[in-house]
Design a protein around this motif. Structure first.
Motif, PDB file in Angstrom:
ATOM      1  N   SER A 117     -10.069 -15.651 -16.993  1.00  0.00           N
ATOM      2  CA  SER A 117     -10.985 -14.609 -17.459  1.00  0.00           C
ATOM      3  C   SER A 117     -10.758 -13.253 -16.779  1.00  0.00           C
ATOM      4  CB  SER A 117     -12.436 -15.039 -17.247  1.00  0.00           C
ATOM      5  OG  SER A 117     -12.759 -15.034 -15.865  1.00  0.00           O
ATOM      6  N   ILE A 118      -9.849 -13.203 -15.819  1.00  0.00           N
ATOM      7  CA  ILE A 118      -9.645 -11.920 -15.134  1.00  0.00           C
ATOM      8  C   ILE A 118      -9.016 -10.912 -16.089  1.00  0.00           C
ATOM      9  CG2 ILE A 118      -9.471 -12.936 -12.838  1.00  0.00           C
ATOM     10  CD1 ILE A 118      -6.451 -12.524 -12.971  1.00  0.00           C
ATOM     11  N   GLN A 157      -2.802 -21.408 -24.404  1.00  0.00           N
ATOM     12  CA  GLN A 157      -4.094 -20.845 -24.770  1.00  0.00           C
ATOM     13  C   GLN A 157      -4.850 -20.468 -23.503  1.00  0.00           C
ATOM     14  OE1 GLN A 157      -5.684 -24.447 -26.666  1.00  0.00           O
ATOM     15  NE2 GLN A 157      -7.400 -24.353 -25.260  1.00  0.00           N
ATOM     16  N   PHE A 158      -5.843 -19.632 -23.676  1.00  0.00           N
ATOM     17  CA  PHE A 158      -6.768 -19.314 -22.600  1.00  0.00           C
ATOM     18  C   PHE A 158      -8.045 -20.080 -22.911  1.00  0.00           C
ATOM     19  CE2 PHE A 158      -3.905 -15.706 -22.778  1.00  0.00           C
ATOM     20  CZ  PHE A 158      -3.598 -15.512 -21.450  1.00  0.00           C
ATOM     21  N   THR A 159      -8.594 -20.758 -21.917  1.00  0.00           N
ATOM     22  CA  THR A 159      -9.751 -21.604 -22.169  1.00  0.00           C
ATOM     23  C   THR A 159     -10.669 -21.615 -20.952  1.00  0.00           C
ATOM     24  OG1 THR A 159     -10.399 -23.788 -22.984  1.00  0.00           O
ATOM     25  CG2 THR A 159      -8.612 -23.731 -21.363  1.00  0.00           C
ATOM     26  N   ILE A 160     -11.767 -22.333 -21.077  1.00  0.00           N
ATOM     27  CA  ILE A 160     -12.688 -22.512 -19.960  1.00  0.00           C
ATOM     28  C   ILE A 160     -12.852 -24.002 -19.706  1.00  0.00           C
ATOM     29  CG2 ILE A 160     -13.954 -20.384 -20.411  1.00  0.00           C
ATOM     30  CD1 ILE A 160     -16.179 -22.165 -21.638  1.00  0.00           C
ATOM     31  N   LEU A 161     -13.240 -24.345 -18.513  1.00  0.00           N
ATOM     32  CA  LEU A 161     -13.592 -25.722 -18.187  1.00  0.00           C
ATOM     33  C   LEU A 161     -15.106 -25.797 -18.073  1.00  0.00           C
ATOM     34  CD1 LEU A 161     -10.944 -26.583 -15.447  1.00  0.00           C
ATOM     35  CD2 LEU A 161     -10.916 -27.189 -17.865  1.00  0.00           C
ATOM     36  N   ARG A 185       5.839 -16.358 -12.361  1.00  0.00           N
ATOM     37  CA  ARG A 185       5.163 -17.431 -11.619  1.00  0.00           C
ATOM     38  C   ARG A 185       3.817 -16.941 -11.086  1.00  0.00           C
ATOM     39  NH1 ARG A 185      10.436 -18.518  -9.637  1.00  0.00           N
ATOM     40  NH2 ARG A 185      11.149 -20.578 -10.253  1.00  0.00           N
ATOM     41  N   ALA A 186       3.802 -15.735 -10.572  1.00  0.00           N
ATOM     42  CA  ALA A 186       2.561 -15.174 -10.025  1.00  0.00           C
ATOM     43  C   ALA A 186       1.513 -15.015 -11.132  1.00  0.00           C
ATOM     44  CB  ALA A 186       2.838 -13.838  -9.347  1.00  0.00           C
ATOM     45  N   ILE A 187       1.931 -14.549 -12.293  1.00  0.00           N
ATOM     46  CA  ILE A 187       1.008 -14.419 -13.428  1.00  0.00           C
ATOM     47  C   ILE A 187       0.442 -15.782 -13.799  1.00  0.00           C
ATOM     48  CG2 ILE A 187       0.900 -13.941 -15.920  1.00  0.00           C
ATOM     49  CD1 ILE A 187       2.886 -11.614 -15.380  1.00  0.00           C
ATOM     50  N   LEU A 188       1.315 -16.771 -13.930  1.00  0.00           N
ATOM     51  CA  LEU A 188       0.871 -18.112 -14.308  1.00  0.00           C
ATOM     52  C   LEU A 188      -0.083 -18.698 -13.274  1.00  0.00           C
ATOM     53  CD1 LEU A 188       4.230 -19.532 -15.673  1.00  0.00           C
ATOM     54  CD2 LEU A 188       2.208 -18.891 -17.008  1.00  0.00           C
ATOM     55  N   LYS A 189       0.224 -18.499 -12.012  1.00  0.00           N
ATOM     56  CA  LYS A 189      -0.625 -19.024 -10.939  1.00  0.00           C
ATOM     57  C   LYS A 189      -2.022 -18.395 -10.998  1.00  0.00           C
ATOM     58  CE  LYS A 189      -0.127 -20.232  -6.096  1.00  0.00           C
ATOM     59  NZ  LYS A 189       0.754 -20.175  -4.935  1.00  0.00           N
ATOM     60  N   GLU A 190      -2.076 -17.091 -11.146  1.00  0.00           N
ATOM     61  CA  GLU A 190      -3.366 -16.392 -11.190  1.00  0.00           C
ATOM     62  C   GLU A 190      -4.168 -16.756 -12.438  1.00  0.00           C
ATOM     63  OE1 GLU A 190      -4.857 -14.587  -8.873  1.00  0.00           O
ATOM     64  OE2 GLU A 190      -3.162 -14.741  -7.507  1.00  0.00           O
ATOM     65  N   LEU A 191      -3.519 -16.792 -13.586  1.00  0.00           N
ATOM     66  CA  LEU A 191      -4.238 -17.094 -14.826  1.00  0.00           C
ATOM     67  C   LEU A 191      -4.704 -18.546 -14.873  1.00  0.00           C
ATOM     68  CD1 LEU A 191      -2.268 -15.068 -17.513  1.00  0.00           C
ATOM     69  CD2 LEU A 191      -4.529 -14.571 -16.550  1.00  0.00           C
ATOM     70  N   GLN A 192      -3.949 -19.456 -14.254  1.00  0.00           N
ATOM     71  CA  GLN A 192      -4.412 -20.842 -14.193  1.00  0.00           C
ATOM     72  C   GLN A 192      -5.637 -20.970 -13.300  1.00  0.00           C
ATOM     73  OE1 GLN A 192      -1.201 -24.144 -14.701  1.00  0.00           O
ATOM     74  NE2 GLN A 192      -0.342 -22.600 -13.313  1.00  0.00           N
ATOM     75  N   GLU A 231      -7.038  -6.348 -13.171  1.00  0.00           N
ATOM     76  CA  GLU A 231      -7.205  -7.153 -11.958  1.00  0.00           C
ATOM     77  C   GLU A 231      -5.971  -8.020 -11.712  1.00  0.00           C
ATOM     78  OE1 GLU A 231      -8.608  -8.806  -8.499  1.00  0.00           O
ATOM     79  OE2 GLU A 231      -9.355  -7.041  -9.559  1.00  0.00           O
ATOM     80  N   LEU A 232      -5.433  -8.613 -12.770  1.00  0.00           N
ATOM     81  CA  LEU A 232      -4.230  -9.428 -12.646  1.00  0.00           C
ATOM     82  C   LEU A 232      -3.070  -8.595 -12.106  1.00  0.00           C
ATOM     83  CD1 LEU A 232      -2.690 -12.091 -13.118  1.00  0.00           C
ATOM     84  CD2 LEU A 232      -2.364 -11.356 -15.496  1.00  0.00           C
ATOM     85  N   SER A 233      -2.903  -7.413 -12.642  1.00  0.00           N
ATOM     86  CA  SER A 233      -1.801  -6.546 -12.199  1.00  0.00           C
ATOM     87  C   SER A 233      -1.942  -6.170 -10.721  1.00  0.00           C
ATOM     88  CB  SER A 233      -1.714  -5.292 -13.067  1.00  0.00           C
ATOM     89  OG  SER A 233      -2.808  -4.440 -12.852  1.00  0.00           O
ATOM     90  N   LYS A 234      -3.182  -5.970 -10.271  1.00  0.00           N
ATOM     91  CA  LYS A 234      -3.415  -5.669  -8.852  1.00  0.00           C
ATOM     92  C   LYS A 234      -3.075  -6.869  -7.974  1.00  0.00           C
ATOM     93  CE  LYS A 234      -7.110  -2.293  -9.575  1.00  0.00           C
ATOM     94  NZ  LYS A 234      -8.559  -2.067  -9.473  1.00  0.00           N
ATOM     95  N   ARG A 235      -3.465  -8.048  -8.414  1.00  0.00           N
ATOM     96  CA  ARG A 235      -3.245  -9.258  -7.616  1.00  0.00           C
ATOM     97  C   ARG A 235      -1.764  -9.586  -7.452  1.00  0.00           C
ATOM     98  NH1 ARG A 235      -7.784 -13.715  -9.500  1.00  0.00           N
ATOM     99  NH2 ARG A 235      -9.601 -12.392  -9.161  1.00  0.00           N
ATOM    100  N   ILE A 236      -0.969  -9.265  -8.468  1.00  0.00           N
ATOM    101  CA  ILE A 236       0.446  -9.629  -8.383  1.00  0.00           C
ATOM    102  C   ILE A 236       1.347  -8.426  -8.126  1.00  0.00           C
ATOM    103  CG2 ILE A 236       0.108 -11.662  -9.834  1.00  0.00           C
ATOM    104  CD1 ILE A 236       1.552 -10.099 -12.076  1.00  0.00           C
ATOM    105  N   ASP A 237       0.732  -7.267  -7.943  1.00  0.00           N
ATOM    106  CA  ASP A 237       1.462  -6.052  -7.586  1.00  0.00           C
ATOM    107  C   ASP A 237       2.481  -5.633  -8.652  1.00  0.00           C
ATOM    108  OD1 ASP A 237       1.854  -3.873  -5.901  1.00  0.00           O
ATOM    109  OD2 ASP A 237       3.540  -4.835  -4.867  1.00  0.00           O
ATOM    110  N   LEU A 238       1.993  -5.554  -9.893  1.00  0.00           N
ATOM    111  CA  LEU A 238       2.770  -5.026 -11.016  1.00  0.00           C
ATOM    112  C   LEU A 238       1.920  -3.979 -11.716  1.00  0.00           C
ATOM    113  CD1 LEU A 238       4.412  -7.953 -13.066  1.00  0.00           C
ATOM    114  CD2 LEU A 238       5.578  -6.179 -11.783  1.00  0.00           C
TER     115      LEU A 238
END
Length: 162
Positions: free
Chosen positions: A21-22, A53-57, A10-17, A26-33
């Motif tokens: 682009s992180i 997919q990973f995309t931009i708005l 859930r934490a990964i999904l929240k951060e990536l949403q 950085e993602l691992s630091k934010r979610i403590d993994l």
């Protein structure tokens, strides 16, 4: 396919949403993994089809797309060949950003962007209603966008996901 979603997923999904682009670090630091555990989980979420997919708005107005509209479309009938003819055009026209099949008094809802009202009008007349499958089109012009998100509220999802 049932997929188990835990707190870290859930934490990964929240951060990536919030920002796809992180970096993994950085993602691992934010979610403590650890970075390797984070990368494995992200890969598993992709393979399970949860991350599509990973995309931009893009800010459409800064690119000259001043008009957004929703078009309620009815087809002449809901036979497969009619639907296929309509969907072929839906896929072909980049102005159509989203297409939803509906229940009720309309068959489809389209989100369409255009540079201005004249361009939108031309698109509807020359392209959308030129399709013999289309019976009627009702346009709802967007006057302002008060909320827009692509994020799924991951805190609300169950521990099992399809």
């Amino acid at each position: 396919m049932d997929v188990s979603i835990d707190k870290s997923d859930r934490a990964i999904l929240k951060e990536l949403q919030a920002d796809a682009s992180i970096s993994n670090l950085e993602l691992s630091k934010r979610i403590d993994l650890s970075p390797s555990a984070c990368l494995t989980r992200t890969k598993n979420l992709r393979e399970a089809g949860i991350i599509k997919q990973f995309t931009i708005l893009v800010d459409e107005k800064k690119l000259g797309m001043e008009m957004q509209a929703f078009a309620l479309v009815n087809l002449v009938n809901m036979k497969q060949d009619t639907i296929d003819a309509f969907m072929k055009d839906v896929q072909r026209f980049p102005q159509i950003q989203e297409c939803y099949t509906l229940t009720g008094s309309h068959d489809y809802l389209l989100k369409i962007v255009a540079t201005d009202t004249q361009t939108y009008r031309d698109f509807v007349i020359q392209s959308l209603t030129a399709n013999v499958a289309v019976d009627t089109v009702e346009t709802l012009v967007v006057l302002g966008v008060d909320k827009r998100t692509t994020a799924i509220p991951v805190d609300c999802i169950s521990t099992k996901s399809k």
